[in-house]
Design a protein around this motif. Structure first.
Motif, PDB file in Angstrom:
ATOM      1  N   PRO A 245       0.688  -1.279  -0.257  1.00  0.00           N
ATOM      2  CA  PRO A 245      -0.124   0.040   0.027  1.00  0.00           C
ATOM      3  C   PRO A 245       0.636   1.226   0.242  1.00  0.00           C
ATOM      4  CG  PRO A 245      -0.730  -1.441   1.591  1.00  0.00           C
ATOM      5  CD  PRO A 245       0.662  -1.960   1.246  1.00  0.00           C
TER       6      PRO A 245
ATOM      7  N   MET B  14      -2.373   1.996  -2.887  1.00  0.00           N
ATOM      8  CA  MET B  14      -3.621   1.984  -1.846  1.00  0.00           C
ATOM      9  C   MET B  14      -4.724   2.684  -2.671  1.00  0.00           C
ATOM     10  SD  MET B  14      -4.050   1.099   1.051  1.00  0.00           S
ATOM     11  CE  MET B  14      -5.916   0.843   1.318  1.00  0.00           C
TER      12      MET B  14
ATOM     13  N   PHE C 199      -0.437   4.897   5.186  1.00  0.00           N
ATOM     14  CA  PHE C 199      -1.077   4.401   4.210  1.00  0.00           C
ATOM     15  C   PHE C 199      -2.096   3.351   4.701  1.00  0.00           C
ATOM     16  CE2 PHE C 199       2.910   5.890   2.495  1.00  0.00           C
ATOM     17  CZ  PHE C 199       2.590   6.706   1.534  1.00  0.00           C
ATOM     18  N   TYR C 200      -1.605   2.597   5.433  1.00  0.00           N
ATOM     19  CA  TYR C 200      -2.543   1.495   6.070  1.00  0.00           C
ATOM     20  C   TYR C 200      -3.979   2.108   6.458  1.00  0.00           C
ATOM     21  CZ  TYR C 200       1.517  -1.302   6.733  1.00  0.00           C
ATOM     22  OH  TYR C 200       2.770  -2.018   6.208  1.00  0.00           O
TER      23      TYR C 200
ATOM     24  N   TYR D 186      -7.553  -2.794   7.213  1.00  0.00           N
ATOM     25  CA  TYR D 186      -6.146  -2.671   7.738  1.00  0.00           C
ATOM     26  C   TYR D 186      -6.144  -3.729   9.036  1.00  0.00           C
ATOM     27  CZ  TYR D 186      -2.504  -0.649  10.762  1.00  0.00           C
ATOM     28  OH  TYR D 186      -1.561  -0.295  11.605  1.00  0.00           O
TER      29      TYR D 186
ATOM     30  N   SER E  16     -11.508  -2.902   1.852  1.00  0.00           N
ATOM     31  CA  SER E  16     -10.231  -2.942   2.233  1.00  0.00           C
ATOM     32  C   SER E  16     -10.030  -2.954   3.834  1.00  0.00           C
ATOM     33  CB  SER E  16      -9.420  -1.880   1.492  1.00  0.00           C
ATOM     34  OG  SER E  16      -9.655  -0.375   2.066  1.00  0.00           O
TER      35      SER E  16
END
Length: 171
Positions: A82, A88, A144-145, A100, A98
């Protein structure tokens, strides 16, 4: 439906993905394994022979290939996926599912120390610098996560409990 699992290496994405696959009867794909099959060599060998830049370019190529498939599946991506290119953004455009997989630093350090030799990005980190490296790396990648549509925290939970939590969030 596409379910994509992201998170730091060692967070359990592959294990959780396989459990989701069993519960939902969807195909499970691991991006690193997909790359290894397509390239005919391990991720570790790709890193050693061609470097990280080459690997990241191929990773985006294969991610796009998988995201273009129009069927139900669960995809686990590498911890760095990502964080490079527009990966991402590609993931979030392809699905509203999506996730995490958030894992506490202490859990990550404990797991990764045992797997250190098989992970190219941490294989050469000295044991005395290991926890600090993981903490810094996780902090850098968390931007990003945290762009995932959903977050599941797996501390103290069984694999099936995390999978069930993900199933409850599916859109």
């Amino acid at each position: 439906m596409k379910i994509i699992l992201i998170g730091y290496m060692g967070s359990g994405k592959t294990t959780i993905g396989k459990e989701l696959s069993n519960q939902l009867s969807y195909n499970f794909l691991d991006l690193d394994h997909y790359i290894e099959k397509a390239e005919g060599k391990s991720v570790t060998k790709i890193f050693k022979e061609k470097g990280e830049v080459y690997f990241r370019k191929r990773e985006t190529y294969y991610l796009n290939e998988i995201l273009g498939v129009n069927e139900n599946y669960i995809l686990s991506v590498g911890g760095g996926t990502p964080c490079f290119g527009n990966n991402m953004e590609l993931i979030n455009k392809a699905t509203k599912n999506s996730f995490y997989v958030r894992t506490d630093l202490s859990d990550l350090c404990e797991r990764l120390l045992r797997e250190k030799d098989s992970r190219p990005l941490i294989a050469n980190i000295a044991e005395g610098e290991f926890n600090e490296f993981i903490a810094k790396h996780l902090f850098e990648r968390s931007f990003f996560y945290n762009q995932a549509h959903h977050t599941v925290h797996n501390h103290g939970k069984s694999i099936s409990a995390v999978a069930e939590e993900i199933i409850q969030c599916l859109v």
